[in-house]
Design a protein around this motif. Structure first.
Motif, PDB file in Angstrom:
ATOM      1  N   ALA A 167       0.852  -1.190   0.000  1.00 31.60           N
ATOM      2  CA  ALA A 167       0.000   0.000   0.000  1.00 31.60           C
ATOM      3  C   ALA A 167       0.888   1.241   0.000  1.00 31.60           C
ATOM      4  O   ALA A 167       1.939   1.276   0.618  1.00 31.60           O
ATOM      5  N   HIS A 168       0.419   2.223  -0.693  1.00 32.48           N
ATOM      6  CA  HIS A 168       1.152   3.486  -0.692  1.00 32.48           C
ATOM      7  C   HIS A 168       0.143   4.607  -0.471  1.00 32.48           C
ATOM      8  O   HIS A 168      -1.015   4.511  -0.835  1.00 32.48           O
ATOM      9  N   HIS A 169       0.622   5.647   0.143  1.00 35.74           N
ATOM     10  CA  HIS A 169      -0.243   6.770   0.442  1.00 35.74           C
ATOM     11  C   HIS A 169      -0.069   7.835  -0.632  1.00 35.74           C
ATOM     12  O   HIS A 169       1.016   8.027  -1.189  1.00 35.74           O
ATOM     13  N   ALA A 170      -1.133   8.536  -0.915  1.00 33.29           N
ATOM     14  CA  ALA A 170      -1.068   9.606  -1.896  1.00 33.29           C
ATOM     15  C   ALA A 170      -0.196  10.733  -1.369  1.00 33.29           C
ATOM     16  O   ALA A 170      -0.212  11.049  -0.180  1.00 33.29           O
ATOM     17  N   GLN A 171       0.574  11.303  -2.257  1.00 30.36           N
ATOM     18  CA  GLN A 171       1.417  12.410  -1.839  1.00 30.36           C
ATOM     19  C   GLN A 171       0.600  13.690  -1.784  1.00 30.36           C
ATOM     20  O   GLN A 171      -0.232  13.943  -2.648  1.00 30.36           O
ATOM     21  N   ARG A 172       0.863  14.443  -0.755  1.00 34.36           N
ATOM     22  CA  ARG A 172       0.121  15.680  -0.547  1.00 34.36           C
ATOM     23  C   ARG A 172       0.758  16.799  -1.369  1.00 34.36           C
ATOM     24  O   ARG A 172       1.968  17.005  -1.332  1.00 34.36           O
TER      25      ARG A 172
END
Length: 184
Positions: A177-182
């Motif tokens: 899983a990867h988080h969206a970059q802000r």
């Protein structure tokens, strides 16, 4: 199969404990008191011949003990293959440790493009070993490419180093899983 047996035994134990707790909470006590017998004389005479049903009870208890021993021995059995015999060509055999083969396959598969982690387990019997490979893929990885890299050179090297004509493998792919970059 062992996992199914473990879950079934756990569920049955839970049901028995739940029933015992419900009996205690509702005040149902089958025993007449501290010094009262478990079965009274009239309860024993109700079951027919007073000595006949004890043999069935003992047989059922012996069966429970045998099943419990079988379950314990199944828990102690090693699920992984410890070593493989490799023909050295001169009529002798060398032992290839299973952990060494697992480590080599994991290192080679972990170096593939798009693979962030790899776990390998060597299972089966000495005559017919199998590999269970769990690949953890990066978010940008193409699963078909990772699987082709595993099925091609990685398993070919493992098969030739172990001196096996075939080495079946089961691959499980998981994308990390990867988080969206802000964006600010």
């Amino acid at each position: 199969m062992l996992g199914v047996v473990n879950r079934t035994l756990l569920a049955l134990t839970g049901l028995v404990l739940l029933a015992a707790g419900a009996c205690l909470l509702t005040g149902f006590r089958p025993l007449g008191g501290r010094h009262a017998p478990l079965l009274t004389a009239e309860a024993r005479s109700r079951y027919g011949h007073p000595e006949g049903w004890w043999w069935a009870l003992l047989a059922a208890l012996a069966l429970c003990v045998l099943l419990a021993l079988w379950w314990l021995l199944a828990q102690l059995r090693r699920p992984r293959l410890a070593a493989l015999p490799v023909d050295t060509g001169d009529g002798a055999y060398a032992l290839l440790r299973g952990h060494a083969l697992e480590s080599a396959v994991a290192a080679e598969a972990g170096a593939l493009d798009g693979v962030s982690g790899c776990r390998v387990a060597l299972r089966g019997r000495r005559g017919s070993p199998t590999l269970r490979v769990a690949l953890e893929l990066e978010p940008h990885a193409v699963p078909a490419d990772a699987l082709a890299g595993l099925a091609g050179p990685v398993l070919t090297h493992a098969r030739t180093s172990a001196g096996l004509p075939e080495l079946p493998a089961e691959a499980r792919l998981k994308v990390t899983a990867h988080h969206a970059q802000r964006v600010t």
